[in-house]
Design a protein around this motif. Structure first.
Motif, PDB file in Angstrom:
ATOM      1  N   ALA A 173       0.817  -1.214   0.000  1.00 36.17           N
ATOM      2  CA  ALA A 173       0.000   0.000   0.000  1.00 36.17           C
ATOM      3  C   ALA A 173       0.849   1.262   0.000  1.00 36.17           C
ATOM      4  CB  ALA A 173      -0.935   0.005   1.212  1.00 36.17           C
ATOM      5  N   ASN A 174       2.146   1.112   0.199  1.00 35.09           N
ATOM      6  CA  ASN A 174       3.040   2.271   0.292  1.00 35.09           C
ATOM      7  C   ASN A 174       4.271   2.069  -0.584  1.00 35.09           C
ATOM      8  OD1 ASN A 174       1.881   4.063   2.643  1.00 35.09           O
ATOM      9  ND2 ASN A 174       1.752   1.950   3.384  1.00 35.09           N
ATOM     10  N   LEU A 175       4.010   1.730  -1.841  1.00 41.67           N
ATOM     11  CA  LEU A 175       5.114   1.495  -2.761  1.00 41.67           C
ATOM     12  C   LEU A 175       5.940   2.753  -3.008  1.00 41.67           C
ATOM     13  CD1 LEU A 175       3.295  -0.813  -5.341  1.00 41.67           C
ATOM     14  CD2 LEU A 175       5.011  -1.494  -3.655  1.00 41.67           C
ATOM     15  N   TRP A 176       5.378   3.903  -2.775  1.00 40.86           N
ATOM     16  CA  TRP A 176       6.134   5.150  -2.915  1.00 40.86           C
ATOM     17  C   TRP A 176       7.362   5.158  -2.000  1.00 40.86           C
ATOM     18  CZ3 TRP A 176       6.624   8.221   1.478  1.00 40.86           C
ATOM     19  CH2 TRP A 176       5.768   7.907   2.546  1.00 40.86           C
ATOM     20  N   LEU A 177       7.295   4.384  -0.916  1.00 42.98           N
ATOM     21  CA  LEU A 177       8.407   4.303   0.029  1.00 42.98           C
ATOM     22  C   LEU A 177       9.169   2.987  -0.085  1.00 42.98           C
ATOM     23  CD1 LEU A 177       9.964   5.499   2.457  1.00 42.98           C
ATOM     24  CD2 LEU A 177       8.246   4.437   3.960  1.00 42.98           C
ATOM     25  N   PHE A 178       8.437   1.902  -0.305  1.00 47.05           N
ATOM     26  CA  PHE A 178       9.041   0.577  -0.213  1.00 47.05           C
ATOM     27  C   PHE A 178       9.383  -0.046  -1.573  1.00 47.05           C
ATOM     28  CE2 PHE A 178       6.456   0.712   3.780  1.00 47.05           C
ATOM     29  CZ  PHE A 178       7.529   0.657   4.662  1.00 47.05           C
ATOM     30  N   GLU A 179       9.294   0.731  -2.640  1.00 45.97           N
ATOM     31  CA  GLU A 179       9.577   0.154  -3.958  1.00 45.97           C
ATOM     32  C   GLU A 179      10.941  -0.523  -4.030  1.00 45.97           C
ATOM     33  OE1 GLU A 179      10.020   1.374  -8.688  1.00 45.97           O
ATOM     34  OE2 GLU A 179       8.853   2.644  -7.339  1.00 45.97           O
ATOM     35  N   PRO A 180      12.022   0.066  -3.541  1.00 43.60           N
ATOM     36  CA  PRO A 180      13.320  -0.629  -3.625  1.00 43.60           C
ATOM     37  C   PRO A 180      13.307  -2.002  -2.944  1.00 43.60           C
ATOM     38  CG  PRO A 180      13.643   1.672  -3.073  1.00 43.60           C
ATOM     39  CD  PRO A 180      12.174   1.415  -2.970  1.00 43.60           C
ATOM     40  N   LEU A 181      12.630  -2.092  -1.804  1.00 39.59           N
ATOM     41  CA  LEU A 181      12.538  -3.368  -1.099  1.00 39.59           C
ATOM     42  C   LEU A 181      11.767  -4.388  -1.926  1.00 39.59           C
ATOM     43  CD1 LEU A 181      12.804  -5.100   1.505  1.00 39.59           C
ATOM     44  CD2 LEU A 181      10.662  -4.048   2.290  1.00 39.59           C
ATOM     45  N   VAL A 182      10.646  -3.962  -2.516  1.00 41.82           N
ATOM     46  CA  VAL A 182       9.827  -4.871  -3.316  1.00 41.82           C
ATOM     47  C   VAL A 182      10.570  -5.306  -4.570  1.00 41.82           C
ATOM     48  CG1 VAL A 182       7.692  -5.043  -4.652  1.00 41.82           C
ATOM     49  CG2 VAL A 182       7.671  -3.915  -2.420  1.00 41.82           C
ATOM     50  N   VAL A 183      11.273  -4.384  -5.201  1.00 38.28           N
ATOM     51  CA  VAL A 183      12.032  -4.725  -6.408  1.00 38.28           C
ATOM     52  C   VAL A 183      13.091  -5.775  -6.095  1.00 38.28           C
ATOM     53  CG1 VAL A 183      13.724  -3.825  -8.052  1.00 38.28           C
ATOM     54  CG2 VAL A 183      11.608  -2.575  -7.628  1.00 38.28           C
ATOM     55  N   ARG A 184      13.792  -5.627  -4.984  1.00 41.20           N
ATOM     56  CA  ARG A 184      14.796  -6.634  -4.601  1.00 41.20           C
ATOM     57  C   ARG A 184      14.160  -7.995  -4.393  1.00 41.20           C
ATOM     58  NH1 ARG A 184      17.085  -2.408  -1.585  1.00 41.20           N
ATOM     59  NH2 ARG A 184      16.117  -3.148   0.354  1.00 41.20           N
TER      60      ARG A 184
END
Length: 479
Positions: A300-311
């Motif tokens: 719900a907060n990909l604006w902040l956690f995108e790098p984590l999700v991409v990894r």
């Protein structure tokens, strides 16, 4: 002073945490219309399975034109109402049908392709690929998944409606290409160009693409119906290295094959940048409400956690292709004898371009990583930029998604990026809503059956495919 600064930092962190939690709590689940797939009599189901098996027995390969001719004769016999009512315009061996509703509203275009890929590893096939074997559980053979099965299921749905005297509310077009597996230049591209010349605009274009898969890869228990709203681009390049020819007993410090190997290794060691394209972002946000709270908070907060999700996605072979342009060395050539240094060596590398990538940006990247003496050129043949991204909040998407949700297993419909290619790319100028979905439910290990050995479809799923297309044609149809 220090205490005030610390308090300010803690306050900001508390506010940030509050924002993250609130966004996770208020994230809405997708709201779809409730639909029920039309029913089919049991005797119709058995007959439909048998007709599909018959269709598989026509080896519609690129070099077998006589197989297409025989297949077309079979279609005319198997679907008499369709061929009496719909107009048919051939484009070579491609078939363009038009079902005139008599109403002035935006039509629907359903795509599928008749051609299948050649067979390799024949010894690994449990049943011969063109025998159309039907046992208690499966229909076996080339085309049961990719994609002759859709040609047949669509025609079964049209025939069923005509047998009941029903008409669609708006016109329906069917475009069945004959060369999708080699780029669609003589089939889909020509049909799309002709439709554009006629000024036809579609409310919905639907082709093969995503399917129903287990949700475990995305962290949920519910199966996911992946509906492609875009597809990656396609380009192959040739790397060529030149060296000093001669006897292998006196090798120079650098050889053509050695330089070529260095070039490939450099490209693989420096992959294209990873990131969340809009289709992948939409997919993650759609499945977020079904996640455990910690993962829901992240999605719900990909604006902040995108790098984590991409990894995380990069570390999973099943999701890695969703986040970047990929490369795959597929052909190598060099040398004529084991003791002769070749003057040239070459390799073909196939790239699937992520949204935002272009031919120019890719070639610039390749050239930056090539060692001296190695050149790059675009391989002749099929090329496509990444497709346009269709909206995931349109009435057309909702129409497909609500029917996908009605398939057995109550799958969760979600937009996604199709990593392979389809004929749909040729029809982008004809509709804002070009979607890609094959209404079948598979396990992750079944994906290898596309273009691989033992292609098959569970026989109880085929009638559900027919029901899906029947529902699509019936939605909003005149009563």
């Amino acid at each position: 002073m220090f205490k005030r600064g610390l308090l300010a930092v803690l306050t900001l962190l508390a506010l940030l945490l509050l924002v993250l939690v609130v966004r996770a709590l208020v994230l809405p689940a997708p709201a779809l219309s409730s639909r029920v797939l039309p029913s089919l009599p049991e005797q119709d189901r058995d007959a439909q399975v048998e007709r599909l098996a018959q269709a598989i027995r026509f080896p519609t390969l690129a070099d077998r034109p006589e197989a297409f001719d025989a297949f077309h004769a079979f279609l005319a016999e198997a679907f008499p109402f369709t061929h009496e009512t719909l107009s048919l315009r051939p484009f070579g061996h491609s078939l363009l049908y038009h079902w005139d509703s008599g109403h002035d509203c935006a039509p629907t275009l359903l795509l599928a392709h008749q051609d299948v890929v050649p067979v390799s590893a024949m010894a690994e096939w449990q049943h011969p690929p063109f025998d159309g074997v039907v046992d208690e559980r499966f229909i076996w053979g080339r085309g049961t998944l990719d994609d002759k099965v859709s040609v047949m299921a669509i025609l079964e749905a049209v025939e069923a409606m005509l047998a009941e005297g029903r008409q669609p509310a708006c016109d329906v077009w069917l475009a069945f290409g004959h060369d999708e597996e080699t780029g669609g230049a003589q089939g889909a591209a020509r049909m799309a160009a002709w439709l554009q010349e006629q000024g036809v605009r579609f409310e919905l274009v639907l082709d093969e693409g995503g399917m129903v898969l287990p949700g475990a890869t995305l962290g949920i228990q519910q199966p996911v119906a992946l509906i492609g709203i875009a597809e990656k681009g396609y380009i192959s390049v040739t790397l060529e290295a030149h060296g000093e020819p001669g006897h292998s007993s006196r090798p120079p410090a650098q050889t053509a094959i050695g330089d070529l190997a260095v070039a490939i290794a450099r490209l693989q060691a420096n992959p294209r940048p990873a990131g969340l394209s809009l289709p992948t972002r939409y997919m993650l946000e759609t499945v977020a409400p079904e996640q455990a709270f910690a993962r829901r908070l992240v999605f719900a907060n990909l604006w902040l956690f995108e790098p984590l999700v991409v990894r995380q996605l990069a570390g999973n072979p099943e999701t890695h292709a969703l986040i970047r342009t990929t490369m795959a060395p597929t052909m190598l050539s060099g040398g004529v004898k084991d003791n002769v240094l070749p003057a040239t060596a070459s390799a073909v590398i196939n790239f699937r371009l992520a949204p935002g990538e272009t031919q120019e940006s890719l070639l610039n990247w390749v050239e930056r990583h090539l060692p001296e003496g190695v050149s790059v050129s675009i391989k002749e043949g099929f090329f496509a930029e990444p497709s346009r991204i269709s909206p995931a909040n349109s009435d057309a998407f909702e129409r497909v998604a609500s029917l996908a949700q009605a398939l057995p297993g109550d799958p969760l419909p979600a937009p996604f990026l199709m990593i392979a290619g389809s004929d749909a790319r040729h029809y982008q100028a004809l509709s804002e809503n070009v979607l890609r979905f094959l209404p079948v439910s598979l396990q992750q290990q079944d994906i290898a059956r596309f273009h691989g050995p033992n292609e098959r479809l569970a026989r109880n799923q085929y009638p559900d495919m027919v029901r899906f297309y029947l529902g699509l044609l019936s939605s909003g149809s005149a009563q």
